[in-house]
Scaffold this motif. Structure first.
Motif, mmCIF file in Angstrom:
data_model
loop_
_atom_site.group_PDB
_atom_site.id
_atom_site.type_symbol
_atom_site.label_atom_id
_atom_site.label_comp_id
_atom_site.label_asym_id
_atom_site.label_seq_id
_atom_site.Cartn_x
_atom_site.Cartn_y
_atom_site.Cartn_z
ATOM 1 N N GLU A 47 -10.608 4.285 0.930
ATOM 2 C CA GLU A 47 -10.069 3.247 1.813
ATOM 3 C C GLU A 47 -11.136 2.207 2.165
ATOM 4 O O GLU A 47 -10.867 0.996 2.137
ATOM 5 N N ILE A 97 -10.648 -1.568 0.854
ATOM 6 C CA ILE A 97 -10.240 -2.490 1.923
ATOM 7 C C ILE A 97 -11.361 -3.434 2.328
ATOM 8 O O ILE A 97 -11.114 -4.602 2.649
ATOM 9 N N SER A 105 -3.162 -9.187 12.743
ATOM 10 C CA SER A 105 -3.757 -7.867 12.523
ATOM 11 C C SER A 105 -4.745 -7.519 13.634
ATOM 12 O O SER A 105 -4.809 -6.377 14.101
ATOM 13 N N GLU A 159 -4.810 -3.425 13.764
ATOM 14 C CA GLU A 159 -4.198 -2.748 12.618
ATOM 15 C C GLU A 159 -5.121 -1.677 12.024
ATOM 16 O O GLU A 159 -6.327 -1.893 11.862
ATOM 17 N N VAL A 201 -5.249 1.864 9.079
ATOM 18 C CA VAL A 201 -4.635 2.568 7.961
ATOM 19 C C VAL A 201 -5.062 4.026 8.059
ATOM 20 O O VAL A 201 -6.167 4.328 8.525
#
Length: 200
Positions: free
Chosen positions: A61, A65, A129, A134, A136
């Motif tokens: 991730e 990202i 965001s 935000e 994940v």
């Protein structure tokens, strides 16, 4: 009076070029650092996985990202400043110089509209965001909103670079958007004052 206004415009353009160039180089350095960190983290993750059976948590991730986005988008402006984006100009080169300049300026203005829309929309997405913080979910929850600001910043700087080139092509009849031979950033810096003196 006309000569003075022309010199003032040239000085403003030179100042804008130095600002955009410095900003673009800064983003490129950050992109380069991100590339190194990504390689180190990937190697370390493989090492930890195989030797200690303890991979780095949320490695995929973080790499996809943060690092990959920075590596791909942050150097866009410096590539534009060095005229190294892919161009298909086989037939354009057969046209007269004036027609080539006109097409180049028109193409840059269209590109400016395109990147302006991208910068605006990605900025709205980044702000949204940020407001919702935000995240994940990987092994842990990872905040991804900071990476969202990479896109609008990158698009805004390449937009400025494109507009700068359109302005130079309009004002300088001998402006040549052909990429030069590969050089280091230091060599390019040393060449810029000479070019400015030539146009002045």
């Amino acid at each position: 009076m006309e000569q003075r206004s022309s010199e003032t415009a040239a000085n403003h353009a030179s100042t804008a070029e130095r600002f955009i160039s410095s900003f673009a180089k800064g983003l490129t350095v950050v992109g380069g650092i991100s590339l190194v960190l990504m390689m180190v983290q990937m190697v370390l993750d493989v090492f930890m996985s195989n030797v200690f059976h303890a991979p780095i948590e949320s490695n995929l991730e973080v790499v996809s990202i943060y690092y990959m986005v920075a590596v791909v988008f942050l150097p866009l402006a410096i590539v534009e400043l060095r005229h190294e984006h892919i161009q298909v100009d086989l037939f354009v080169r057969l046209l007269p110089k004036l027609a080539q300049r006109g097409l180049y300026i028109m193409g840059n203005l269209i590109s400016a509209v395109f990147f302006g829309i991208l910068a605006y929309q990605t900025w709205l997405d980044a702000v949204k965001s940020f407001r919702i913080q935000e995240m994940v979910m990987g092994v842990d929850f990872i905040e991804i909103w900071p990476s969202k600001f990479i896109l609008p910043i990158s698009f805004a700087v390449i937009l400025m670079a494109i507009l700068l080139h359109a302005w130079k092509a309009l004002r300088q009849p001998d402006f040549d958007p052909t990429p030069s031979a590969p050089t280091s950033l230091e060599e390019q810096d040393s060449a810029q004052p000479a070019q400015g003196q030539k146009h002045g």
